[in-house]
Design a protein around this motif. Structure first.
Motif, PDB file in Angstrom:
ATOM      1  N   ARG B1120       0.808  -1.216   0.000  1.00  0.00           N
ATOM      2  CA  ARG B1120       0.000   0.000   0.000  1.00  0.00           C
ATOM      3  C   ARG B1120       0.844   1.270   0.000  1.00  0.00           C
ATOM      4  O   ARG B1120       0.298   2.370   0.002  1.00  0.00           O
ATOM      5  N   GLN B1121       2.167   1.096   0.077  1.00  0.00           N
ATOM      6  CA  GLN B1121       2.998   2.298   0.222  1.00  0.00           C
ATOM      7  C   GLN B1121       3.553   2.728  -1.134  1.00  0.00           C
ATOM      8  O   GLN B1121       4.141   1.913  -1.847  1.00  0.00           O
ATOM      9  N   SER B1122       3.395   3.992  -1.432  1.00  0.00           N
ATOM     10  CA  SER B1122       3.843   4.466  -2.745  1.00  0.00           C
ATOM     11  C   SER B1122       5.363   4.458  -2.839  1.00  0.00           C
ATOM     12  O   SER B1122       5.927   4.400  -3.919  1.00  0.00           O
ATOM     13  N   SER B1123       6.021   4.492  -1.672  1.00  0.00           N
ATOM     14  CA  SER B1123       7.478   4.556  -1.697  1.00  0.00           C
ATOM     15  C   SER B1123       8.112   3.210  -2.044  1.00  0.00           C
ATOM     16  O   SER B1123       9.246   3.157  -2.496  1.00  0.00           O
ATOM     17  N   ALA B1124       7.388   2.108  -1.815  1.00  0.00           N
ATOM     18  CA  ALA B1124       7.998   0.781  -1.986  1.00  0.00           C
ATOM     19  C   ALA B1124       8.317   0.495  -3.452  1.00  0.00           C
ATOM     20  O   ALA B1124       7.522   0.825  -4.341  1.00  0.00           O
ATOM     21  N   PRO B1125       9.478  -0.117  -3.749  1.00  0.00           N
ATOM     22  CA  PRO B1125       9.794  -0.454  -5.131  1.00  0.00           C
ATOM     23  C   PRO B1125       8.843  -1.519  -5.666  1.00  0.00           C
ATOM     24  O   PRO B1125       8.275  -2.309  -4.906  1.00  0.00           O
ATOM     25  N   GLU B1175      11.795  -1.538 -11.780  1.00  0.00           N
ATOM     26  CA  GLU B1175      11.179  -2.311 -10.692  1.00  0.00           C
ATOM     27  C   GLU B1175      11.789  -1.961  -9.334  1.00  0.00           C
ATOM     28  O   GLU B1175      11.307  -2.393  -8.299  1.00  0.00           O
ATOM     29  N   LEU B1176      12.881  -1.228  -9.389  1.00  0.00           N
ATOM     30  CA  LEU B1176      13.603  -0.955  -8.142  1.00  0.00           C
ATOM     31  C   LEU B1176      13.464   0.504  -7.685  1.00  0.00           C
ATOM     32  O   LEU B1176      14.044   0.907  -6.691  1.00  0.00           O
ATOM     33  N   MET B1177      12.694   1.251  -8.445  1.00  0.00           N
ATOM     34  CA  MET B1177      12.578   2.680  -8.166  1.00  0.00           C
ATOM     35  C   MET B1177      11.842   2.928  -6.848  1.00  0.00           C
ATOM     36  O   MET B1177      10.753   2.415  -6.632  1.00  0.00           O
ATOM     37  N   ILE B1178      12.496   3.717  -6.030  1.00  0.00           N
ATOM     38  CA  ILE B1178      11.864   4.091  -4.744  1.00  0.00           C
ATOM     39  C   ILE B1178      11.364   5.528  -4.890  1.00  0.00           C
ATOM     40  O   ILE B1178      12.103   6.400  -5.341  1.00  0.00           O
ATOM     41  N   THR B1179      10.106   5.762  -4.524  1.00  0.00           N
ATOM     42  CA  THR B1179       9.526   7.114  -4.658  1.00  0.00           C
ATOM     43  C   THR B1179       9.246   7.670  -3.270  1.00  0.00           C
ATOM     44  O   THR B1179       8.525   7.054  -2.484  1.00  0.00           O
ATOM     45  N   ILE B1180       9.846   8.807  -3.006  1.00  0.00           N
ATOM     46  CA  ILE B1180       9.653   9.383  -1.665  1.00  0.00           C
ATOM     47  C   ILE B1180       9.256  10.854  -1.807  1.00  0.00           C
ATOM     48  O   ILE B1180       9.781  11.568  -2.668  1.00  0.00           O
ATOM     49  N   HIS B1181       8.335  11.295  -0.964  1.00  0.00           N
ATOM     50  CA  HIS B1181       7.991  12.720  -0.904  1.00  0.00           C
ATOM     51  C   HIS B1181       9.009  13.402  -0.007  1.00  0.00           C
ATOM     52  O   HIS B1181       9.191  12.982   1.138  1.00  0.00           O
TER      53      HIS B1181
END
Lengths: 93, 1276
Positions: B1120-1125, B1175-1181
């Motif tokens: 559920r987390q947008s940050s997870a790859p 597939e490994l991209m981490i997205t963080i605000h």
């Protein structure tokens, strides 16, 4: 519009930290384990305690620990009675 | 030109607005001008301010108008209404703020709001409009209402625009292409692409194409960011004057001004978000950036459309705003129509209160979950719990800890706060609308997407009026009448009856009763509840909560709303009615001629010797008229006996002055005995006594009247005998009843029966309204009123054993109410009492008391001589005969204060008393006057006030009880009166009350209040606690509860809870908690996860469960987390797919083993370093600006990398990066942002494996892996 007071769980963490630092660090085993267990009990009852906001968070912590201890005593009592019955039935046979 | 169209856009113009309408049939949009000025309000209503304002260039006019200034106000105040040129709205606002900042209201509303509120329109309204010379005519006709739930969707012309730059991620480099699609839904539509040309040509061609299509809305993804960049490119290519909208604004004007158009960061739910500065197109073309529109993501164009209509706001703004923007707008709209001023800024801060009370600031209740796997679980949710609490418990800033309610205020559970029970809060009202709409939408959503809800406008709430049944005296066309306000005003409104000469009873400046002319009548839909105000002398009235009443305070009548009245307040009551010209003489013949049908004219004859010469002189005319009805011979008899049928009376031309010598009689047409009775009466005390007695103990048939008289009152029988002979020339037949001590007097006269019914307007029996005060008695002199009441008392009344009161009782409450007003006509003191209801009906009593009242009444009442002597003695002593309502309240009238000042309060005693008789007050007044040298100038003025009060003909009764009663009728009513003291007498016993303003009363709260928030949390905790008890009653177990959700299962969870219990439990909860509850789901199983470092303690927001419909509910884990790859999410999805096969604990355990194997597979894949970087991209605000980071966290490094590229990162913006080598010495080499990737980077496989391990543990903690049953660590 946020809350004015910090949450009980946060206060609980802070209290545990202070007690560990100034009190538990001077304790020897097995007292130290007992200390940790008591705090675990306080955390387990945090849901009830957090609904009972009091100026002194310590009140809630102690009441949580006491309640947990009472539960433990009752559990042990039940266990004791069960064992007693088991023993007496073995004696009968 | 007339057409049907939708209102699409509103733009400012000089002293008006430019409106863009979208006509039906998708023809070209129309731009029209409409003259208009926006309204600001300044709450400093003095002439100087008015003059200063008028000197402003952009202000047209300034008027003084009444408006509600504060949310707690029940009464409007005068404020300045400033009409402003819409083209300079903001400039004028800033100019005025320099001088009147704290006084300004409604000043920061948008042009959309000003226009829509003032014109009662709303955006996207479908209407029939007329346009002449490019000007909209004000005669538009709305084809749908704001309240409509069903409305036409607007057939927008839309277009999708997307540019492509050389560096796609950074929007940098050359502009490569511009693609345009007509449809935003059809993904297969081939876009029109403008490429392979220089930038200028591409831009020109693209926008030429756009102009051809002429869209109403342009959609982009990231347009708020790229349009300014496109503008820069356009300027460089020399085509900056391209116009993207329909208006004059050019593309070059969108080049970003860095200081003012940076967008903004904001925190929500512990996270920082960034909102880009919006790019709005002009001239009736809108731009929606779907990447910067939370609303679009959630509700699509129809969602935005709905919110725009509701909030009357700019669609381009709503599309980029949060739901809070719309909520505030809905509140503002509601407030505007209630004439409540909207403050420019938050004005209602938290009240001061002891720190101890912060204990109520607790938040939502949770039941810590039992960690582990639970089978067959049922979940209940409280639907929109917090909004529903606000609506159902009436929580709003102005209702929490209100000033108006005392003991009856609803206490908030386990807090010191209370909630108002008297008026609905603004927030709860606004929310109710939204909730209702949502429910409707939910019910219809399966039918069609476009279904939406309209809010229920509850305009009828809080109107200032009386209950329909309120009695009041009306003076109209020289006659006094007692009417019920509802039917009376209904008649005026329905038949548009004239009320110009109508007056109600009010008071003048000296508190003397006068007739106060009616200016207007008011009828409004009734609120659900009204206030019944009961006073201590039995007087009462029922009004709406905000109806203004008068109370006595510091010697004067002050205004206070009904809802704010308190027990013990003194209200002015009626003592004597203003004098009127008595109505004394009755001419029977005129009434007969007016009321009788011509067929009856032959049965009624007029007799008198004076008639004979007139009959003779008019003989020929009479004979001519007789032919049809009588034989000529009859005339001889008439001449002989001196009478003539009524039919021919008018032929005689008999002089009016002699009519009092005539008699009338009724008989058969063919002849027979006629009883003649006089044709002219003067109403006097004796006749009034007879009428009073008749109403009490009389009855009529067609041809006779009967009166019942006590056998002991033989004198009374004789009196009637004499009276009837003397007055009506009629004989009385007396009969002694055999079984009771009663005489029955019978008077045989059809004529008298008719006269009683038609001339004295006394109906035959109670059913037809005999129990009403006859109009001529009400309009009679004091003597007549006394005579009537004496007659009534003689028949139906009783005298107290102590001889200190006289009483009339009746089941007919309205009759007693009327008698109370009648008594006031003769200045008689009365108290109204009600006995407790027995067998479904209760008696109502009018008690006459007070020395002078009884003295005057006993003079008229028939009494035996012995009794009369006794009573006279008793009255002379005067004990027990106080007229409480006529007394003067000592404190409230300032009597106590003044007597204390001049040291006379003990003789006669005034201190330690609530009120004193008026006589004592007069003595004290004299004493104060004698010692007036001791008074200050202010107190001397107060002396004048006290004197006016003592000499007034108002009494004062104390509020005994205030209760909320359900409204019985559909409407409530009021009058607006002319005179200075805006009040009139109404209600049982006559109470002076304020007249209607026609306003509805509360003020907007565009802000929250901490106490309101605490109250909501408190109710939510209470709801969850109650639910827990109800669940326990069903022998079920609560395994977790989080604020508005609760999960329950059977003690032995191998079997599910049956459907009947599930629905019964839901109903039971809903019934007891009084909030809507939904059975959310049944689960095959659900896993509540423990704290990471404390496996015994469950956390509230991390769990996942398999619903019976095969779907999962997952909270707080990586999926559920947008940050997870992507790889982590992918792995967890796989694991859940395995677990979805499990139904029992053992099966779950088996699937856990499979999941473990899967983890190893994923890790192996990672270690081979061949996983695609995407597939490994981490997205963080980011949570702060790059310079503000003090540590070397991953997002800090990523933000820094952006800075190095020259891209400014604002807090809340998203950064995408890959973990390259998390242990690298150089922090900048630890991660790499997406924009810097070449594609051949090696990632940090070990670190990604750790992420996978953690993702696995988050799903299946080690404890669960070993023992997937519930961890019964504690409760055994």
């Amino acid at each position: 519009m946020g809350r004015t007071l910090p949450s009980y769980r946060r206060m609980l963490e802070k209290e545990r930290f202070l007690w560990e630092k100034h009190f538990a660090s001077r304790l020897r085993e097995p007292h130290r384990t007992s200390f940790t267990t008591l705090w675990e009990k306080a955390f387990q009852l945090a849901d009830a305690a957090s609904a009972n906001t009091r100026p002194l968070v310590y009140d809630n912590i102690v009441m949580s620990m006491l309640t947990a201890q009472q539960v433990e005593i009752q559990r042990l009592n039940r266990e004791l009675n069960r064992l007693k019955e088991l023993l007496s039935s073995q004696d009968m046979t | 030109m007339k057409l049907h169209a939708w209102l699409h856009d509103i733009e400012p113009a000089e002293w008006g607005v430019r409106l863009h309408w979208l006509p039906e049939n998708n023809v070209k949009p129309i731009e029209v001008f409409f003259p208009f000025t926006a309204e600001f309000y300044i709450t400093k209503a003095d002439r100087e301010t008015q003059a200063q304002l008028l000197s402003h260039l952009h202000i047209e006019r300034v008027d003084i108008v009444p408006r509600f200034r504060f949310i707690h106000d029940w009464k409007p105040v005068d404020v300045l209404q400033v009409k402003v040129n819409p083209n300079h709205l903001q400039q004028t606002y800033f100019d005025l703020r320099k001088h009147w900042d704290e006084y300004m209201h409604n000043a920061d509303l948008s042009l959309y709001q000003h226009f829509c509120f003032q014109m009662n329109l709303f955006p996207y309204v479908y209407a029939e409009i007329e346009i002449i010379n490019n000007r909209l005519q004000p005669n538009w006709r709305l084809l749908e209402e704001y309240t409509d739930r069903e409305y036409r969707t607007v057939p927008f012309r839309t277009l999708w625009l997307q540019p492509r730059f050389e560096n796609e991620h950074l929007l940098r480099g050359r502009l490569l292409a511009l693609s345009v699609r007509r449809s935003i839904v059809d993904s297969e539509e081939k876009p029109v692409i403008f490429e392979d040309a220089d930038e200028g040509t591409m831009l020109e061609e693209c926008f030429r194409y756009i102009r051809q299509i002429d869209p109403d809305i342009i959609f982009t993804r990231g347009g708020d960011t790229f349009v300014p960049i496109l503008a820069q490119h356009a300027v460089q290519a020399g085509v900056g004057r391209i116009r993207p909208g329909r208006g004059p604004r050019t593309l070059q004007s969108y080049i970003k001004r860095p200081n003012t158009q940076r967008g903004h960061s904001y925190a929500s739910y512990g996270r920082i978000y960034f909102s880009q500065h919006g790019i709005y197109f002009d001239g009736g073309r809108h731009h929606y950036d779907v990447g910067n529109s939370f609303m679009y993501k959630d509700g699509n164009i129809e969602g935005i459309h709905e919110l725009v209509r509701l909030g009357c706001s700019n669609p381009q703004r709503i599309a980029r705003g949060t739901i809070g923007t719309t909520l505030t707008a809905v509140q503002m709209r509601t407030a505007y129509y209630q004439h409540i001023l909207i403050p420019a800024r938050k004005a209602d801060a938290e009240n001061f209160r002891p720190a101890w009370s912060l204990a109520s600031d607790v938040g939502g209740l949770v039941f810590s979950p039992d960690v582990g796997l639970h089978l067959n679980v049922t979940e209940y949710d409280f639907l929109s719990m917090y909004p529903n609490i606000m609506v159902h418990r009436n929580i709003s800033p102005e209702t929490v800890n209100c000033n108006c309610c005392q003991e009856e205020a609803e206490p908030v559970p386990l807090t010191d706060h209370t909630i108002c029970v008297r008026r609905p809060g603004l927030v709860s009202l606004a929310l109710e609308n939204i909730l209702t709409r949502r429910e409707y939408f939910k019910s219809k959503k399966k039918e069609h997407q476009r279904y939406d809800r309209r809010q229920k406008v509850l305009k009828w709430l809080l109107v200032t009026c009386f209950d329909s049944n309120t009695i009041l005296p009306i003076y109209s066309k020289g006659k006094l009448r007692l009417v019920r306000i509802g039917p009376y005003i209904d008649e005026i409104i329905t038949n548009t009856t004239d009320f110009e000469e109508t007056a109600v009873v009010g008071v003048d400046e000296n508190y003397k009763t006068i007739f106060n002319p009616v200016e207007d009548v008011v009828r409004l839909p009734s609120p659900p509840n009204l206030f019944r105000i009961q006073l201590d002398t039995g007087r009462e009235f029922t009004v709406t909560g905000d109806h203004t009443c008068f109370i006595l305070d510091r010697g004067v009548l002050c205004e206070r709303s009904a809802a704010n009245l308190k027990k013990g307040d003194f209200l002015p009551v009626l003592f004597s009615m203003p004098s009127i010209e008595p109505w004394l003489e009755f001419d029977i013949i005129s009434v007969l001629l007016k009321l009788l049908p011509p067929s009856e004219f032959d049965k009624w004859r007029v007799q008198g010797s004076e008639l004979i010469p007139y009959i003779q002189s008019k003989r020929s005319e009479i004979e001519a008229a007789m032919k049809e009805f009588h034989s000529v011979g009859a005339l001889r008899t008439w001449l002989k006996d001196g009478f003539i049928p009524l039919r021919y009376f008018e032929i005689l031309g008999f002089p009016l002055s002699l009519w009092n010598t005539l008699s009338v009689g009724y008989g058969r047409r063919v002849g027979g005995k006629i009883f003649w009775i006089p044709a002219y009466y003067t109403l006097d005390a004796d006749l009034a006594f007879f009428l009073g007695y008749f109403i009490g103990d009389g009855s009529t048939r067609q041809s006779f009247i009967r009166l019942s008289v006590n056998a002991a009152d033989i004198d009374l029988v004789n009196w009637f005998d004499q009276f009837l002979i003397h007055r009506f020339k009629l004989q009385v037949s007396k009969r002694k009843e055999s079984h009771t001590a009663m005489f029955t007097l019978q008077i045989n006269s059809t004529a008298l029966v008719w006269i009683l019914n038609h001339v004295f307007e006394i109906p035959r029996n109670r059913m037809s309204g005999k129990h009403e005060v006859p109009p001529m008695i009400l309009n009679g002199s004091e003597e007549i009123v006394l005579g009537f009441l004496a007659g009534l008392i003689a028949s139906d009344g009783d005298i107290g054993a102590e001889r200190n009161y006289v009483r009339i009782s009746s089941r007919d409450h309205s009759f007693i109410e009327e008698l109370a007003y009648l008594a006031a006509r003769a200045n008689l003191y009365t108290i109204i009492g009600k006995s407790s209801p027995r067998k479904g009906s209760s008696m109502c009593t009018l008690v006459f008391s007070g020395q002078d009242t009884l003295e005057r009444l006993f003079d008229k009442i028939y009494l035996k001589k012995v009794d009369r002597d006794k009573i006279k003695k008793r009255i002379a002593i005067g004990s027990g005969l106080r007229k409480i309502a006529y007394d003067i309240p000592v404190k409230e009238s300032l009597l106590l204060r003044l007597t204390q000042k001049v040291r006379t309060s003990r003789n006669p005693r005034v201190s330690d008393r609530t009120r004193v008789p008026r006589e004592i007050a007069l003595i004290q007044l004299q004493k104060i006057k004698e010692r007036s040298d001791r008074l200050s100038s202010n107190e001397y003025r107060q002396l004048g006030v006290l004197e006016r009060l003592i000499e007034s003909n108002l009494g004062f009764a104390r509020v005994r009880d205030i209760e909320l009663v359900p409204a019985r009728e559909k409407y409530v009513y009021c009058f607006s009166v002319k005179n200075k003291i805006h009040g009139f007498i109404a209600g049982t016993g006559g109470i002076l009350s304020h007249n209607c303003f026609g306003y509805q009363g509360y003020r907007n709260a565009r802000f929250g209040r901490i106490e309101a928030h605490e109250a909501i949390s408190a109710y939510s905790r209470d709801a969850l606690t109650q639910t827990q008890h109800i669940v326990a009653d069903y022998n079920l177990k609560v395994i977790a509860g989080i604020v508005d959700s609760i999960w329950v299962k059977q003690e032995d969870d191998s079997t599910p809870i049956d459907d009947i219990t599930i629905s019964q439990l839901r109903e039971q909860i809903e019934q007891k908690v009084r909030l809507p509850v939904e059975h959310a789901a049944n689960y095959h199983w659900i896993v509540f996860l423990p704290r990471r470092h404390d496996p015994a303690i469950g956390v509230l927001n991390r769990y996942y469960g398999l619903r019976k419909d095969g779907t999962f509910k997952v909270r707080g884990i990586e999926i559920r987390q947008s940050s997870a790859p992507l790889i982590v999410k992918d792995f967890q999805t796989h694991v859940l797919k395995f677990l979805a096969k499990a139904r029992t604990q053992n099966q779950f355990k088996q699937q856990v083993h499979r999941a473990k194997k899967l983890l190893i597979e994923y890790k192996d894949r990672l270690k081979q370093v061949n996983v695609p970087l995407s597939e490994l991209m981490i997205t963080i605000h980011t949570s702060r600006s790059p310079d503000e980071y003090v540590n070397k966290s991953r997002q800090a490094i990523a933000a820094k990398q952006f800075s190095n590229l020259g891209v400014h990162i604002e807090p809340g913006m998203k950064v995408d990066f890959i973990l390259i080598d998390v242990n690298a010495q150089d922090p900048m080499k630890r991660v790499k942002i997406k924009q810097l990737l070449r594609g051949d980077e090696r990632y940090d496989a070990e670190e990604y494996c750790k992420l996978l391990d953690r993702a696995y543990e988050n799903l299946i903690p080690p404890e669960l892996e070993e023992q997937p049953i519930t961890l019964e660590l504690f409760w055994n």
